[in-house]
Design a protein around this motif. Sequence first.
Motif, PDB file in Angstrom:
ATOM      1  N   CYS A  91      28.364  20.139  31.458  1.00  0.00           N
ATOM      2  CA  CYS A  91      27.020  19.952  30.899  1.00  0.00           C
ATOM      3  C   CYS A  91      26.040  21.051  31.280  1.00  0.00           C
ATOM      4  CB  CYS A  91      26.475  18.593  31.312  1.00  0.00           C
ATOM      5  SG  CYS A  91      26.355  18.387  33.098  1.00  0.00           S
ATOM      6  N   GLY A  92      26.271  21.732  32.393  1.00  0.00           N
ATOM      7  CA  GLY A  92      25.367  22.805  32.803  1.00  0.00           C
ATOM      8  C   GLY A  92      23.930  22.338  32.898  1.00  0.00           C
ATOM      9  N   LEU A  93      23.020  23.137  32.377  1.00  0.00           N
ATOM     10  CA  LEU A  93      21.602  22.758  32.344  1.00  0.00           C
ATOM     11  C   LEU A  93      21.185  22.364  30.933  1.00  0.00           C
ATOM     12  CD1 LEU A  93      19.981  25.388  34.756  1.00  0.00           C
ATOM     13  CD2 LEU A  93      20.661  23.018  35.217  1.00  0.00           C
ATOM     14  N   ASP A  94      22.106  21.757  30.206  1.00  0.00           N
ATOM     15  CA  ASP A  94      21.842  21.332  28.844  1.00  0.00           C
ATOM     16  C   ASP A  94      21.031  20.042  28.845  1.00  0.00           C
ATOM     17  OD1 ASP A  94      22.202  20.215  26.125  1.00  0.00           O
ATOM     18  OD2 ASP A  94      23.587  21.899  25.899  1.00  0.00           O
ATOM     19  N   SER A  95      20.054  19.961  27.956  1.00  0.00           N
ATOM     20  CA  SER A  95      19.187  18.779  27.860  1.00  0.00           C
ATOM     21  C   SER A  95      19.675  17.793  26.806  1.00  0.00           C
ATOM     22  CB  SER A  95      17.755  19.217  27.528  1.00  0.00           C
ATOM     23  OG  SER A  95      17.714  19.871  26.280  1.00  0.00           O
ATOM     24  N   ARG A  96      20.945  17.876  26.427  1.00  0.00           N
ATOM     25  CA  ARG A  96      21.458  17.042  25.316  1.00  0.00           C
ATOM     26  C   ARG A  96      21.115  15.554  25.450  1.00  0.00           C
ATOM     27  NH1 ARG A  96      26.019  19.381  24.245  1.00  0.00           N
ATOM     28  NH2 ARG A  96      25.045  20.388  22.453  1.00  0.00           N
ATOM     29  N   PRO A  97      21.298  14.906  26.613  1.00  0.00           N
ATOM     30  CA  PRO A  97      20.983  13.468  26.651  1.00  0.00           C
ATOM     31  C   PRO A  97      19.512  13.176  26.355  1.00  0.00           C
ATOM     32  CG  PRO A  97      21.517  14.280  28.858  1.00  0.00           C
ATOM     33  CD  PRO A  97      21.839  15.382  27.888  1.00  0.00           C
ATOM     34  N   LEU A  98      18.639  14.143  26.583  1.00  0.00           N
ATOM     35  CA  LEU A  98      17.231  13.970  26.242  1.00  0.00           C
ATOM     36  C   LEU A  98      16.984  14.275  24.768  1.00  0.00           C
ATOM     37  CD1 LEU A  98      15.788  15.721  29.423  1.00  0.00           C
ATOM     38  CD2 LEU A  98      15.839  13.261  28.963  1.00  0.00           C
ATOM     39  N   ARG A  99      17.683  15.265  24.236  1.00  0.00           N
ATOM     40  CA  ARG A  99      17.462  15.671  22.840  1.00  0.00           C
ATOM     41  C   ARG A  99      17.971  14.644  21.834  1.00  0.00           C
ATOM     42  NH1 ARG A  99      19.792  20.759  24.476  1.00  0.00           N
ATOM     43  NH2 ARG A  99      21.580  20.345  23.120  1.00  0.00           N
ATOM     44  N   VAL A 100      19.073  13.980  22.134  1.00  0.00           N
ATOM     45  CA  VAL A 100      19.701  13.127  21.117  1.00  0.00           C
ATOM     46  C   VAL A 100      19.214  11.683  21.139  1.00  0.00           C
ATOM     47  CG1 VAL A 100      21.778  14.564  21.040  1.00  0.00           C
ATOM     48  CG2 VAL A 100      21.722  12.553  22.553  1.00  0.00           C
ATOM     49  N   GLY A 101      18.404  11.312  22.115  1.00  0.00           N
ATOM     50  CA  GLY A 101      17.880   9.945  22.156  1.00  0.00           C
ATOM     51  C   GLY A 101      18.952   8.916  22.453  1.00  0.00           C
ATOM     52  N   VAL A 102      19.526   8.993  23.633  1.00  0.00           N
ATOM     53  CA  VAL A 102      20.604   8.082  24.031  1.00  0.00           C
ATOM     54  C   VAL A 102      20.062   6.652  24.117  1.00  0.00           C
ATOM     55  CG1 VAL A 102      22.329   7.565  25.796  1.00  0.00           C
ATOM     56  CG2 VAL A 102      21.663   9.938  25.370  1.00  0.00           C
ATOM     57  N   PRO A 103      20.665   5.711  23.386  1.00  0.00           N
ATOM     58  CA  PRO A 103      20.198   4.318  23.490  1.00  0.00           C
ATOM     59  C   PRO A 103      20.489   3.754  24.885  1.00  0.00           C
ATOM     60  CG  PRO A 103      22.139   4.462  22.072  1.00  0.00           C
ATOM     61  CD  PRO A 103      21.764   5.862  22.428  1.00  0.00           C
ATOM     62  N   SER A 104      19.682   2.816  25.307  1.00  0.00           N
ATOM     63  CA  SER A 104      19.843   2.230  26.653  1.00  0.00           C
ATOM     64  C   SER A 104      21.158   1.472  26.789  1.00  0.00           C
ATOM     65  CB  SER A 104      18.671   1.298  26.964  1.00  0.00           C
ATOM     66  OG  SER A 104      18.627   0.246  26.015  1.00  0.00           O
TER      67      SER A 104
END
Length: 196
Positions: A91-104
């Motif tokens: 994952c590195g410093l990727d912001s993917r979980p913030l960008r894609v709107g992960v449901p709770s």
Amino acid sequence: MTSTEKVDLRGAAATLLMTLYMRRQDARSRRPILGDPWAEPVWEHIEHDVHGLWQLTGDVSAIVCRAATLDGWTREFLADEPTGQVLHLGCGLDSRPLRVGVPSTCRWVDVDQPEVMAVRRRLYDLPGNSEQISGAVTDDDGWSAVDPTLPTLLVAEGLFMYVPAEAVHATVDRVVSGTPAATLAFDAVAPWTVRA
């Protein structure tokens, strides 16, 4: 984010600075492709040697298009399997979980080398359902966090070209045989690209 982090990463781990730099360049452009709002603030909190990074600006479109495509596939999986899990390898410093709107209701598991994860934990305020696992992507540590009963998306961006072929096959086999339904989202390159 209140302090500046000195990042001293070697080898493949150092590539995370290149991709972060390119996401930042895209976000600063007049017509961004990815438009990662976390790239600039994270970049500003890293003490880094930018020597040579300017040479990569020609690759910005390719890198952010790759990220945008993988984000799209991730959103599709989350829409189809909101109670599934995402295994975000390298994952590195990727912001993917913030960008894609992960449901709770979704389990999100980020995995990368310990020195990378130490920086990641300090620089990002990630959702509570996002687990941060330190270890090589081929080690058992990341796999112990995977729930074998859930449909799983494996995301590996800019990773498999740095992993020996047999380890890539073992990783794919593990997620396919170890979960009830597996979706794979990754990129591949020609062998000469890694050498270049």
